[in-house]
Scaffold this motif. Structure first.
Motif, PDB file in Angstrom:
ATOM      1  N   ASN A  95       0.822  -1.215   0.000  1.00  0.00           N
ATOM      2  CA  ASN A  95       0.000   0.000   0.000  1.00  0.00           C
ATOM      3  C   ASN A  95       0.855   1.264   0.000  1.00  0.00           C
ATOM      4  O   ASN A  95       0.525   2.241  -0.682  1.00  0.00           O
ATOM      5  CB  ASN A  95      -0.959   0.001   1.185  1.00  0.00           C
ATOM      6  N   ILE A  96       1.947   1.256   0.759  1.00  0.00           N
ATOM      7  CA  ILE A  96       2.855   2.406   0.788  1.00  0.00           C
ATOM      8  C   ILE A  96       3.421   2.653  -0.609  1.00  0.00           C
ATOM      9  O   ILE A  96       3.401   3.770  -1.119  1.00  0.00           O
ATOM     10  CB  ILE A  96       4.014   2.177   1.784  1.00  0.00           C
ATOM     11  N   ARG A  97       3.922   1.590  -1.226  1.00  0.00           N
ATOM     12  CA  ARG A  97       4.507   1.719  -2.568  1.00  0.00           C
ATOM     13  C   ARG A  97       3.467   2.235  -3.562  1.00  0.00           C
ATOM     14  O   ARG A  97       3.768   3.100  -4.381  1.00  0.00           O
ATOM     15  CB  ARG A  97       5.081   0.393  -3.022  1.00  0.00           C
ATOM     16  N   LEU A 100       2.582   5.992  -2.725  1.00  0.00           N
ATOM     17  CA  LEU A 100       3.669   6.935  -2.984  1.00  0.00           C
ATOM     18  C   LEU A 100       4.209   6.831  -4.405  1.00  0.00           C
ATOM     19  O   LEU A 100       5.069   7.618  -4.798  1.00  0.00           O
ATOM     20  CB  LEU A 100       4.802   6.743  -1.970  1.00  0.00           C
ATOM     21  N   GLY A 101       3.742   5.830  -5.153  1.00  0.00           N
ATOM     22  CA  GLY A 101       4.203   5.674  -6.522  1.00  0.00           C
ATOM     23  C   GLY A 101       5.675   5.311  -6.611  1.00  0.00           C
ATOM     24  O   GLY A 101       6.371   5.732  -7.525  1.00  0.00           O
ATOM     25  N   GLN A 102       6.155   4.544  -5.653  1.00  0.00           N
ATOM     26  CA  GLN A 102       7.570   4.165  -5.589  1.00  0.00           C
ATOM     27  C   GLN A 102       7.698   2.648  -5.469  1.00  0.00           C
ATOM     28  O   GLN A 102       8.016   2.109  -4.416  1.00  0.00           O
ATOM     29  CB  GLN A 102       8.249   4.829  -4.385  1.00  0.00           C
ATOM     30  N   PRO A 103       7.469   1.902  -6.531  1.00  0.00           N
ATOM     31  CA  PRO A 103       7.406   0.448  -6.429  1.00  0.00           C
ATOM     32  C   PRO A 103       8.709  -0.241  -6.024  1.00  0.00           C
ATOM     33  O   PRO A 103       8.672  -1.304  -5.441  1.00  0.00           O
ATOM     34  CB  PRO A 103       6.974   0.003  -7.825  1.00  0.00           C
ATOM     35  N   ASP A 104       9.847   0.361  -6.316  1.00  0.00           N
ATOM     36  CA  ASP A 104      11.109  -0.347  -6.058  1.00  0.00           C
ATOM     37  C   ASP A 104      12.069   0.408  -5.151  1.00  0.00           C
ATOM     38  O   ASP A 104      13.236   0.063  -5.079  1.00  0.00           O
ATOM     39  CB  ASP A 104      11.817  -0.640  -7.392  1.00  0.00           C
ATOM     40  N   ASP A 105      11.620   1.454  -4.482  1.00  0.00           N
ATOM     41  CA  ASP A 105      12.550   2.240  -3.694  1.00  0.00           C
ATOM     42  C   ASP A 105      13.008   1.486  -2.454  1.00  0.00           C
ATOM     43  O   ASP A 105      12.206   0.905  -1.733  1.00  0.00           O
ATOM     44  CB  ASP A 105      11.920   3.576  -3.287  1.00  0.00           C
ATOM     45  N   VAL A 106      14.323   1.505  -2.209  1.00  0.00           N
ATOM     46  CA  VAL A 106      14.901   0.737  -1.102  1.00  0.00           C
ATOM     47  C   VAL A 106      14.627   1.341   0.271  1.00  0.00           C
ATOM     48  O   VAL A 106      14.773   0.653   1.274  1.00  0.00           O
ATOM     49  CB  VAL A 106      16.430   0.548  -1.277  1.00  0.00           C
TER      50      VAL A 106
END
Length: 155
Positions: A95-97, A100-106
């Motif tokens: 849900n966070i990804r 925030l539209g950040q599917p792969d952010d570490v």
């Protein structure tokens, strides 16, 4: 300044527990000027609410305050504002990804992935087991704080 955001579904049980425990550990180690902590929800159900009475009671047993804590929802600006965005379970991370539209952010990861458990923190809102949640949150916060402390020392 390192900024950490804990996120769960409602921001009344797990994420505020993690916020309060982490804040307590940070204060005891004298790192309050280097690390800031907050918590948020992926849902809008409990915006403005205090932590769940079970969370408050469990933290009170350990002398940890929830004073001034109120539920809030994750926002897109949180991605830039925080160095670590930590979901309390796999569903929260997804849900966070998505939000925030950040599917792969570490910088977005599941809380217990830093521990040997590598599992979700059960939601005591449904399980009623605030002690299990506290034990896992304490362990996760200790491991995360060690990681952050090393990151600070290496920079």
């Amino acid at each position: 300044m390192i900024r950490v955001l804990f996120v769960c579904l409602g921001n009344i049980c797990r994420s505020p527990m993690a916020e309060a425990v982490m804040r307590d550990l940070i204060e005891k180690k004298g790192l309050s000027d280097k690390i800031k902590v907050d918590s948020a929800a992926t849902s809008s159900w409990h915006i403005g609410d205090s932590p769940h009475k079970g969370t408050q009671a469990k933290l009170k047993e350990y002398g940890i305050s929830t004073s001034g804590m109120k539920g809030r929802q994750l926002t897109t600006s949180d991605f830039e504002a925080f160095d670590y965005i930590i979901g309390m379970d796999s569903s929260n991370v997804k849900n966070i990804r998505d939000m925030l539209g950040q599917p792969d952010d570490v910088k977005i990861f599941r809380f217990l992935d830093l521990t040997p458990h590598k599992k979700d923190v059960p939601d005591p809102y449904y399980t009623g087991d605030f002690q299990e949640t506290y034990d896992l949150v304490l362990e996760g916060c200790e491991v995360l704080l060690d990681k952050i402390t090393k990151d600070i020392e290496n920079n």
